[in-house]
Write a protein that holds these residues in place. Sequence first.
Motif, PDB file in Angstrom:
ATOM      1  N   TYR A   1       3.854 -30.041 -36.832  1.00 23.17           N
ATOM      2  CA  TYR A   1       5.098 -29.310 -36.618  1.00 23.17           C
ATOM      3  C   TYR A   1       5.028 -27.868 -37.083  1.00 23.17           C
ATOM      4  O   TYR A   1       5.960 -27.105 -36.844  1.00 23.17           O
ATOM      5  CB  TYR A   1       6.255 -29.999 -37.360  1.00 23.17           C
ATOM      6  N   ASP A   2       3.968 -27.492 -37.796  1.00 22.20           N
ATOM      7  CA  ASP A   2       3.943 -26.146 -38.370  1.00 22.20           C
ATOM      8  C   ASP A   2       2.856 -25.264 -37.777  1.00 22.20           C
ATOM      9  O   ASP A   2       2.398 -24.327 -38.402  1.00 22.20           O
ATOM     10  CB  ASP A   2       3.801 -26.210 -39.891  1.00 22.20           C
ATOM     11  N   LYS A   3       2.455 -25.533 -36.544  1.00 20.17           N
ATOM     12  CA  LYS A   3       1.442 -24.715 -35.891  1.00 20.17           C
ATOM     13  C   LYS A   3       1.900 -23.265 -35.792  1.00 20.17           C
ATOM     14  O   LYS A   3       1.126 -22.329 -36.017  1.00 20.17           O
ATOM     15  CB  LYS A   3       1.136 -25.274 -34.501  1.00 20.17           C
ATOM     16  N   PHE A   4       3.180 -23.063 -35.444  1.00 17.99           N
ATOM     17  CA  PHE A   4       3.718 -21.706 -35.341  1.00 17.99           C
ATOM     18  C   PHE A   4       3.619 -20.982 -36.678  1.00 17.99           C
ATOM     19  O   PHE A   4       3.260 -19.800 -36.740  1.00 17.99           O
ATOM     20  CB  PHE A   4       5.165 -21.749 -34.882  1.00 17.99           C
ATOM     21  N   ASP A   5       3.931 -21.670 -37.764  1.00 17.73           N
ATOM     22  CA  ASP A   5       3.913 -21.066 -39.092  1.00 17.73           C
ATOM     23  C   ASP A   5       2.533 -20.512 -39.431  1.00 17.73           C
ATOM     24  O   ASP A   5       2.395 -19.377 -39.905  1.00 17.73           O
ATOM     25  CB  ASP A   5       4.306 -22.093 -40.150  1.00 17.73           C
ATOM     26  N   TRP A   6       1.506 -21.323 -39.189  1.00 13.43           N
ATOM     27  CA  TRP A   6       0.154 -20.892 -39.525  1.00 13.43           C
ATOM     28  C   TRP A   6      -0.351 -19.833 -38.546  1.00 13.43           C
ATOM     29  O   TRP A   6      -1.086 -18.920 -38.944  1.00 13.43           O
ATOM     30  CB  TRP A   6      -0.788 -22.090 -39.533  1.00 13.43           C
ATOM     31  N   THR A   7       0.026 -19.945 -37.278  1.00 12.21           N
ATOM     32  CA  THR A   7      -0.378 -18.931 -36.299  1.00 12.21           C
ATOM     33  C   THR A   7       0.209 -17.573 -36.669  1.00 12.21           C
ATOM     34  O   THR A   7      -0.469 -16.539 -36.619  1.00 12.21           O
ATOM     35  CB  THR A   7       0.090 -19.328 -34.886  1.00 12.21           C
TER      36      THR A   7
ATOM     37  N   SER B   1      11.294 -22.002 -27.278  1.00  8.84           N
ATOM     38  CA  SER B   1      11.028 -23.378 -27.681  1.00  8.84           C
ATOM     39  C   SER B   1       9.536 -23.681 -27.693  1.00  8.84           C
ATOM     40  O   SER B   1       9.029 -24.343 -28.602  1.00  8.84           O
ATOM     41  CB  SER B   1      11.745 -24.358 -26.744  1.00  8.84           C
ATOM     42  N   SER B   2       8.825 -23.195 -26.683  1.00  6.74           N
ATOM     43  CA  SER B   2       7.393 -23.453 -26.581  1.00  6.74           C
ATOM     44  C   SER B   2       6.616 -22.798 -27.717  1.00  6.74           C
ATOM     45  O   SER B   2       5.780 -23.434 -28.363  1.00  6.74           O
ATOM     46  CB  SER B   2       6.869 -22.960 -25.231  1.00  6.74           C
ATOM     47  N   VAL B   3       6.878 -21.524 -27.970  1.00 12.89           N
ATOM     48  CA  VAL B   3       6.152 -20.797 -29.016  1.00 12.89           C
ATOM     49  C   VAL B   3       6.473 -21.361 -30.399  1.00 12.89           C
ATOM     50  O   VAL B   3       5.590 -21.477 -31.264  1.00 12.89           O
ATOM     51  CB  VAL B   3       6.481 -19.295 -28.953  1.00 12.89           C
ATOM     52  N   LEU B   4       7.714 -21.737 -30.618  1.00 12.70           N
ATOM     53  CA  LEU B   4       8.113 -22.276 -31.916  1.00 12.70           C
ATOM     54  C   LEU B   4       7.687 -23.724 -32.101  1.00 12.70           C
ATOM     55  O   LEU B   4       7.789 -24.266 -33.200  1.00 12.70           O
ATOM     56  CB  LEU B   4       9.628 -22.159 -32.074  1.00 12.70           C
ATOM     57  N   GLY B   5       7.222 -24.360 -31.038  1.00 10.18           N
ATOM     58  CA  GLY B   5       6.793 -25.744 -31.146  1.00 10.18           C
ATOM     59  C   GLY B   5       7.936 -26.728 -31.163  1.00 10.18           C
ATOM     60  O   GLY B   5       7.796 -27.850 -31.675  1.00 10.18           O
ATOM     61  N   PHE B   6       9.078 -26.336 -30.598  1.00  9.85           N
ATOM     62  CA  PHE B   6      10.238 -27.225 -30.561  1.00  9.85           C
ATOM     63  C   PHE B   6      10.031 -28.320 -29.520  1.00  9.85           C
ATOM     64  O   PHE B   6       9.444 -28.103 -28.466  1.00  9.85           O
ATOM     65  CB  PHE B   6      11.500 -26.439 -30.201  1.00  9.85           C
ATOM     66  N   ASP B   7      10.557 -29.490 -29.808  1.00  9.55           N
ATOM     67  CA  ASP B   7      10.529 -30.594 -28.868  1.00  9.55           C
ATOM     68  C   ASP B   7      11.412 -30.269 -27.662  1.00  9.55           C
ATOM     69  O   ASP B   7      12.390 -29.521 -27.773  1.00  9.55           O
ATOM     70  CB  ASP B   7      11.028 -31.868 -29.555  1.00  9.55           C
TER      71      ASP B   7
END
Length: 457
Positions: free
Chosen positions: A80-86, A126-132
């Motif tokens: 769920y935190d791919k955006f955070d690390w990217t 939604s896509s970039v943030l990794g939202f469902d």
Amino acid sequence: MTSRYFVFFAACFALVASSDLAIDSQVLQDVFGYRPGQAAPVAAASNIQASAVKPADENATLVDLDYWDSDIFSPAPADYDKFDWTLTKRVASSSDQNFLLSPLGLKLALAILTEAATGVTQNELSSVLGFDLDRNLVRRKFSTIIESLQKESPQYILNLGSRIYIANSAQPRQRFAAIAQEFYKTELKTVNFLEPAVAAKDINTWVSNITQGRIPTLVDEDDVTGMVVLVLNTLYFKGSWRHQFAPNATKNGQFYVTDKVQKTIPFMNVNDKFYYTESAKYDAKVLRMPYMGNKYAMYIIVPNSLMGLPRVLTDLSDLRQELNNLREYLVDVTLPKFKFDYTSQLDGVLRELGVRAAFEDTASFPGIARGQLLDQRLKVSKVLQRSGIEVNELGSVAYSATEISLVNKFGEDTEAYAEVVANKPFLFFIQDEATRQLLFTGRVADPSLADGAFKLN
């Protein structure tokens, strides 16, 4: 006339302790990926106090249950935190200086913005943030996160507030207003932006009160002139290290900024039990330093070589997996005192990551209805985050402010011993142990520097 729509996240974070945190098992399954029969992530499981666990060897020493609910640590199974690390990796790669971000702060602000969007604008966010794709699942997730942050405890102070300031010329749609209130605990307040001095004072007073003066001036008259909407999420957290550094143990030492530059810095020292691992993947030491109550923790990644931090940053998204190897050790920790502020302009990064329509004339934010004419519709003009952190013997304080401005479209285990000496550039992150959300990520490249900034050209 240029009209603006700001989304702002202000977070002032200082160490703290936790209270009992009960999260429904179904929520854990749906929101964070935990499934019945699967080993539950230790930090996400709460109220694990049914009975004391005895060691197999009666002569063995039990882990202090107040310190950790179990002697098994595993990272959250959901990606769920791919955006955070990217985001962290992109900002870190821009320079070799100090930086500080609040990934959760930015996501909270963008989540509310996404609720006001439709079509391609919403899909890209939604896509970039990794939202469902299931909007209800996303809302439940953020509702759970906010509920976790709002848990009260006598062991710490955590003030969380959310507001949407609406200009007289704008009218939020009823559905958007209801969603903001129900899932994001966000209140709507009408303000007259045609009186910018009064509006700015009102906004700054509210933010300053919640952050206990850490962010006394967020906006000025020029910022709010012509504004249409301002979304604010403010957070202030104050607490103490679970294992505090004795002030009389602090001594000056050499911090190696580069192989040719050394600076004399006050170093704190503590010797106690911590969760720790030596990472072969990153050639670095990973240390978990809990705050009182174990609801929050700071993780410190110190490379073994002076120039080793880029290796950590290259594969940053795999860092969660390394946390599988954390074990309890008696660790001698030497950590520099540091305090700095940091400003990030993030609209360029968001564009790079794929959030593009929100910045174009084709942006669609009908959740805030201002009018049907093209020159009355809105688009994002900038995303700005202001952050700060202070770490000392008793604890730490971190705070962040994220602005997203929109203009109208035609305007602008075994007892073991280890040693961690953070005398070279290192990475750190602070997370809510219950939901595994990253409140802050950062790098200390030079503890003597007081401020920094990032802008993608």
